[in-house]
Scaffold this motif. Structure first.
Motif, PDB file in Angstrom:
ATOM      1  N   ASN A 149      26.975  18.737  40.740  1.00 40.26           N
ATOM      2  CA  ASN A 149      26.353  18.794  39.419  1.00 40.26           C
ATOM      3  C   ASN A 149      26.379  20.201  38.839  1.00 40.26           C
ATOM      4  OD1 ASN A 149      25.117  17.557  37.193  1.00 40.26           O
ATOM      5  ND2 ASN A 149      23.047  18.034  37.922  1.00 40.26           N
ATOM      6  N   LEU A 150      27.504  20.881  39.007  1.00 36.64           N
ATOM      7  CA  LEU A 150      27.689  22.225  38.479  1.00 36.64           C
ATOM      8  C   LEU A 150      28.656  22.209  37.303  1.00 36.64           C
ATOM      9  CD1 LEU A 150      28.125  24.228  41.813  1.00 36.64           C
ATOM     10  CD2 LEU A 150      26.289  24.607  40.153  1.00 36.64           C
ATOM     11  N   SER A 151      28.362  22.961  36.272  1.00 40.47           N
ATOM     12  CA  SER A 151      29.356  23.232  35.239  1.00 40.47           C
ATOM     13  C   SER A 151      30.370  24.203  35.819  1.00 40.47           C
ATOM     14  CB  SER A 151      28.696  23.840  33.997  1.00 40.47           C
ATOM     15  OG  SER A 151      27.798  22.930  33.397  1.00 40.47           O
ATOM     16  N   ILE A 152      31.607  24.121  35.345  1.00 42.30           N
ATOM     17  CA  ILE A 152      32.645  24.980  35.912  1.00 42.30           C
ATOM     18  C   ILE A 152      33.439  25.661  34.803  1.00 42.30           C
ATOM     19  CG2 ILE A 152      34.210  22.992  36.184  1.00 42.30           C
ATOM     20  CD1 ILE A 152      35.353  24.517  38.673  1.00 42.30           C
ATOM     21  N   TYR A 153      33.565  26.981  34.932  1.00 46.68           N
ATOM     22  CA  TYR A 153      34.367  27.805  34.023  1.00 46.68           C
ATOM     23  C   TYR A 153      35.561  28.360  34.792  1.00 46.68           C
ATOM     24  CZ  TYR A 153      30.931  28.013  30.198  1.00 46.68           C
ATOM     25  OH  TYR A 153      30.104  27.701  29.150  1.00 46.68           O
ATOM     26  N   ALA A 154      36.703  28.406  34.122  1.00 48.08           N
ATOM     27  CA  ALA A 154      37.898  29.020  34.701  1.00 48.08           C
ATOM     28  C   ALA A 154      37.989  30.462  34.227  1.00 48.08           C
ATOM     29  CB  ALA A 154      39.145  28.244  34.284  1.00 48.08           C
ATOM     30  N   TRP A 155      38.192  31.361  35.154  1.00 47.32           N
ATOM     31  CA  TRP A 155      38.259  32.800  34.869  1.00 47.32           C
ATOM     32  C   TRP A 155      39.737  33.195  34.870  1.00 47.32           C
ATOM     33  CZ3 TRP A 155      37.033  36.350  39.572  1.00 47.32           C
ATOM     34  CH2 TRP A 155      37.255  37.685  39.247  1.00 47.32           C
ATOM     35  N   MET A 156      40.261  33.578  33.686  1.00 48.51           N
ATOM     36  CA  MET A 156      41.706  33.707  33.505  1.00 48.51           C
ATOM     37  C   MET A 156      42.096  35.040  32.875  1.00 48.51           C
ATOM     38  SD  MET A 156      44.722  32.546  33.845  1.00 48.51           S
ATOM     39  CE  MET A 156      46.357  32.728  33.112  1.00 48.51           C
ATOM     40  N   THR A 157      43.236  35.559  33.300  1.00 49.32           N
ATOM     41  CA  THR A 157      43.773  36.826  32.825  1.00 49.32           C
ATOM     42  C   THR A 157      44.490  36.666  31.488  1.00 49.32           C
ATOM     43  OG1 THR A 157      45.125  38.724  33.490  1.00 49.32           O
ATOM     44  CG2 THR A 157      45.973  36.571  34.040  1.00 49.32           C
ATOM     45  N   THR A 158      44.705  37.769  30.787  1.00 49.78           N
ATOM     46  CA  THR A 158      45.460  37.757  29.528  1.00 49.78           C
ATOM     47  C   THR A 158      46.557  38.829  29.557  1.00 49.78           C
ATOM     48  OG1 THR A 158      43.737  39.188  28.558  1.00 49.78           O
ATOM     49  CG2 THR A 158      43.634  36.831  28.059  1.00 49.78           C
ATOM     50  N   LYS A 159      46.157  40.080  29.410  1.00 48.52           N
ATOM     51  CA  LYS A 159      47.145  41.158  29.287  1.00 48.52           C
ATOM     52  C   LYS A 159      48.044  41.272  30.511  1.00 48.52           C
ATOM     53  CE  LYS A 159      45.986  45.522  29.705  1.00 48.52           C
ATOM     54  NZ  LYS A 159      45.293  46.798  29.476  1.00 48.52           N
ATOM     55  N   TYR A 160      47.524  40.897  31.670  1.00 43.28           N
ATOM     56  CA  TYR A 160      48.312  41.024  32.890  1.00 43.28           C
ATOM     57  C   TYR A 160      48.923  39.702  33.340  1.00 43.28           C
ATOM     58  CZ  TYR A 160      46.208  45.669  33.156  1.00 43.28           C
ATOM     59  OH  TYR A 160      45.810  46.963  32.878  1.00 43.28           O
ATOM     60  N   ALA A 161      49.047  38.730  32.420  1.00 42.30           N
ATOM     61  CA  ALA A 161      49.678  37.450  32.747  1.00 42.30           C
ATOM     62  C   ALA A 161      51.197  37.597  32.665  1.00 42.30           C
ATOM     63  CB  ALA A 161      49.189  36.358  31.808  1.00 42.30           C
ATOM     64  N   VAL A 162      51.735  38.434  33.534  1.00 41.63           N
ATOM     65  CA  VAL A 162      53.157  38.778  33.511  1.00 41.63           C
ATOM     66  C   VAL A 162      53.933  38.028  34.594  1.00 41.63           C
ATOM     67  CG1 VAL A 162      52.725  41.068  32.568  1.00 41.63           C
ATOM     68  CG2 VAL A 162      52.753  40.752  35.040  1.00 41.63           C
ATOM     69  N   TYR A 163      53.284  37.096  35.258  1.00 39.49           N
ATOM     70  CA  TYR A 163      53.879  36.412  36.393  1.00 39.49           C
ATOM     71  C   TYR A 163      55.209  35.743  36.022  1.00 39.49           C
ATOM     72  CZ  TYR A 163      48.880  36.766  37.290  1.00 39.49           C
ATOM     73  OH  TYR A 163      47.594  37.217  37.391  1.00 39.49           O
ATOM     74  N   GLY A 164      56.251  36.030  36.820  1.00 39.11           N
ATOM     75  CA  GLY A 164      57.536  35.390  36.621  1.00 39.11           C
ATOM     76  C   GLY A 164      58.377  35.982  35.507  1.00 39.11           C
ATOM     77  N   GLY A 165      57.914  37.044  34.869  1.00 36.49           N
ATOM     78  CA  GLY A 165      58.661  37.654  33.773  1.00 36.49           C
ATOM     79  C   GLY A 165      58.672  39.157  33.882  1.00 36.49           C
ATOM     80  N   SER A 166      59.026  39.810  32.784  1.00 35.62           N
ATOM     81  CA  SER A 166      59.016  41.266  32.771  1.00 35.62           C
ATOM     82  C   SER A 166      57.585  41.764  32.922  1.00 35.62           C
ATOM     83  CB  SER A 166      59.606  41.778  31.459  1.00 35.62           C
ATOM     84  OG  SER A 166      59.440  43.174  31.339  1.00 35.62           O
ATOM     85  N   GLU A 167      57.385  42.762  33.756  1.00 39.11           N
ATOM     86  CA  GLU A 167      56.037  43.260  34.018  1.00 39.11           C
ATOM     87  C   GLU A 167      55.688  44.480  33.184  1.00 39.11           C
ATOM     88  OE1 GLU A 167      55.610  43.925  38.197  1.00 39.11           O
ATOM     89  OE2 GLU A 167      55.410  41.782  38.653  1.00 39.11           O
ATOM     90  N   ASN A 168      56.643  44.994  32.416  1.00 40.13           N
ATOM     91  CA  ASN A 168      56.408  46.242  31.693  1.00 40.13           C
ATOM     92  C   ASN A 168      56.785  46.103  30.219  1.00 40.13           C
ATOM     93  OD1 ASN A 168      55.606  48.115  33.963  1.00 40.13           O
ATOM     94  ND2 ASN A 168      57.565  47.402  34.730  1.00 40.13           N
ATOM     95  N   ASP A 169      56.116  45.193  29.534  1.00 36.50           N
ATOM     96  CA  ASP A 169      56.395  44.965  28.121  1.00 36.50           C
ATOM     97  C   ASP A 169      55.411  45.675  27.203  1.00 36.50           C
ATOM     98  OD1 ASP A 169      58.609  43.430  28.592  1.00 36.50           O
ATOM     99  OD2 ASP A 169      57.541  41.521  28.564  1.00 36.50           O
ATOM    100  N   LEU A 170      54.339  46.215  27.772  1.00 43.05           N
ATOM    101  CA  LEU A 170      53.391  46.986  26.989  1.00 43.05           C
ATOM    102  C   LEU A 170      53.909  48.423  26.903  1.00 43.05           C
ATOM    103  CD1 LEU A 170      50.580  46.499  25.686  1.00 43.05           C
ATOM    104  CD2 LEU A 170      49.568  47.354  27.792  1.00 43.05           C
ATOM    105  N   TYR A 171      53.445  49.168  25.916  1.00 44.21           N
ATOM    106  CA  TYR A 171      53.892  50.549  25.794  1.00 44.21           C
ATOM    107  C   TYR A 171      52.701  51.488  25.752  1.00 44.21           C
ATOM    108  CZ  TYR A 171      58.659  49.022  25.080  1.00 44.21           C
ATOM    109  OH  TYR A 171      59.898  48.467  25.271  1.00 44.21           O
ATOM    110  N   SER A 172      52.844  52.627  26.437  1.00 39.78           N
ATOM    111  CA  SER A 172      51.776  53.607  26.550  1.00 39.78           C
ATOM    112  C   SER A 172      52.328  55.011  26.338  1.00 39.78           C
ATOM    113  CB  SER A 172      51.113  53.527  27.934  1.00 39.78           C
ATOM    114  OG  SER A 172      50.575  52.247  28.160  1.00 39.78           O
ATOM    115  N   TYR A 173      51.410  55.937  26.126  1.00 41.44           N
ATOM    116  CA  TYR A 173      51.790  57.336  25.959  1.00 41.44           C
ATOM    117  C   TYR A 173      51.728  58.043  27.301  1.00 41.44           C
ATOM    118  CZ  TYR A 173      51.799  62.141  24.164  1.00 41.44           C
ATOM    119  OH  TYR A 173      52.099  63.463  23.911  1.00 41.44           O
ATOM    120  N   ASP A 174      52.810  58.711  27.657  1.00 42.67           N
ATOM    121  CA  ASP A 174      52.888  59.498  28.886  1.00 42.67           C
ATOM    122  C   ASP A 174      52.611  60.960  28.525  1.00 42.67           C
ATOM    123  OD1 ASP A 174      53.534  60.869  31.160  1.00 42.67           O
ATOM    124  OD2 ASP A 174      55.578  60.090  31.340  1.00 42.67           O
ATOM    125  N   PHE A 175      51.466  61.467  28.949  1.00 46.32           N
ATOM    126  CA  PHE A 175      51.075  62.828  28.597  1.00 46.32           C
ATOM    127  C   PHE A 175      52.010  63.876  29.198  1.00 46.32           C
ATOM    128  CE2 PHE A 175      47.173  60.577  27.669  1.00 46.32           C
ATOM    129  CZ  PHE A 175      46.672  61.247  26.561  1.00 46.32           C
TER     130      PHE A 175
END
Length: 434
Positions: A149-175
């Motif tokens: 008798n428990l409600s259930i929530y799924a805890w899911m990723t967004t920005k790091y959902a890179v599974y099975g694809g390119s892992e470096n599609d975000l861009y950042s500044y390298d100081f």
């Protein structure tokens, strides 16, 4: 006026970009990872109080039939069988909790749920054709939750959902090189990637779940969110050299420091926060199209209500962007990571009582911003992120005594584990009016 220095965290990578403090859902890495990553060294930035854009902090009075919840967030179950899983859910229910939040993503190096046979080293724990499926762990977790008798929530990723694809599609500044470089993550400024995320969440929503909690990677750190896609949406070329005042390398040569941020940085950070809110609402709309009764919750740092300027600078995080808008789109619950031991380490406190004013103010501020106390979910830690061990008996009850309006707000304990101080959890649940 004395200077205020706030600790930021450097992420060890080939790119010497300094970054904000660790977003600490991730503190649980000590629990779900096979090896605990080393503590990252702090970087500092000077942000005077009051600096940055003015925020809209008016409360949201809407909310329909939103009800107070008392839950456990699960990083890992210990049982190897479905029967054992049901028994663990029974222990959760036995504390007085009514909700369980389960992890449905798996990063390489994390521990697998013991009751499944993994078919991939990273991916998700629900059926989908859009990402690698480690195993369908969600179905037995739903069955075990419903049996108790428990409600259930799924805890899911967004920005790091890179599974099975390119892992470096975000861009950042390298100081170090003073260049914009590829970095780990999904480019959420690319609408094609956002559409892919929506479809993934639609698949997740097709399961018999009550809600979804966004993982705390729904952020953009202070050097993330550059590149062509971001520039097109921003309306002009992003020039990181115009964001940071006097960045410099520390004497050890291990990380960069930023003395202060420019007005242009604040404009850019606000733009990023709006994009995060838009992406979240597009995901919510898609998932609710599959399951109209689905609740959504967003993970937020405690700075989002105690120091909104820091949350905006460090994470591009503005709680207002997730609130219900005029079209009725928005999050139902706001999970604030009020982890007392994390706070104590960041503030160099030695005694739990020292953190009382901060926890109390976080709670009060959050209720004011969110508008309704039941929509606020204060997250309390029952294990130490650094050691991976459960906190001491009595500690949780003391921390809970600092909460405002405990009979009205929602609470989530993090994480569930067999050796957690469950008797103290029961006491806190009773304090909450359950």
């Amino acid at each position: 006026m004395p200077l205020l220095f706030v600790g930021l965290v450097f992420l060890g990578s080939s790119c010497a970009t300094n970054d904000s403090k660790e977003v600490v859902e991730g503190g649980g890495r000590a629990i779900i990872s096979k090896t605990t990553p080393a503590e990252t060294a702090p970087t500092e930035v000077h942000i005077p109080k009051g600096k940055g854009p003015k925020r809209d902090v008016k409360g949201d009075k809407k909310g329909g039939d939103i009800k107070k919840i008392v839950g456990f967030q699960v990083l890992l179950f210990s049982s190897k069988t479905k029967e054992g899983l049901t028994e663990e859910m029974s222990r959760i229910r036995g504390t007085g909790a009514d909700t369980v939040i389960v992890r449905v993503f798996h990063n390489r190096g994390d521990r697998f749920y013991p009751f499944i046979e993994p078919k991939a080293d990273s991916g998700v724990y629900f059926k989908t054709r859009r990402l690698p499926v480690v195993a369908d762990a969600l179905t037995p977790m739903i069955e075990a939750a419903r049996a108790n008798n428990l409600s259930i929530y799924a805890w899911m990723t967004t920005k790091y959902a890179v599974y099975g694809g390119s892992e470096n599609d975000l861009y950042s500044y390298d100081f170090r090189s003073k260049k914009i470089v590829p970095s780990f993550g999904v480019d959420i400024f690319d609408d094609r990637e956002v559409k892919r995320l929506v479809k993934i969440y639609e698949d997740l929503a097709s399961n018999d779940i009550d809600g979804i909690l966004f993982q705390d990677d729904l952020v953009l750190r202070h050097a993330e969110g550059m590149g062509d896609s971001a520039s097109r949406l921003y309306g002009k070329k992003i020039r990181p050299e115009s964001f940071y005042i006097s960045p410099y390398l520390n004497p050890a040569g291990t990380k960069y420091y930023v003395r202060e941020y420019t007005d242009e940085f604040w404009s850019w950070s606000s733009f990023k926060s709006r994009r995060l809110g838009l992406v979240a609402k597009r995901i919510m709309a898609g998932a609710r199209g599959v399951n109209p009764c689905l609740r959504f919750a967003v993970n937020l740092s405690y700075e989002s209500v105690s120091r909104p300027d820091l949350a905006l600078a460090w994470f591009s995080q503005d709680i207002g962007e997730f609130k219900t808008d005029k079209n009725g789109a928005g999050a139902d619950y706001f999970f604030i990571m009020a982890y007392h031991r994390q706070m104590m380490r960041e503030k160099s406190y030695r005694d739990i009582s020292q953190v009382a004013p901060l926890i109390s103010s976080v709670c009060n501020n959050a209720i004011f911003v969110v508008g309704r106390p039941e929509k606020l979910v204060i997250k309390l830690q029952v294990a130490d992120w650094k050691t991976g061990l459960p906190i001491a008996d009595g500690e949780l009850v003391e921390v809970a005594s600092y909460l405002c309006r405990p009979k009205e707000i929602s609470i989530a304990f993090v994480p569930f584990r067999i050796d957690a101080p469950l008797n103290d959890v029961k006491k806190v649940v009773r304090m909450s009016g359950r």
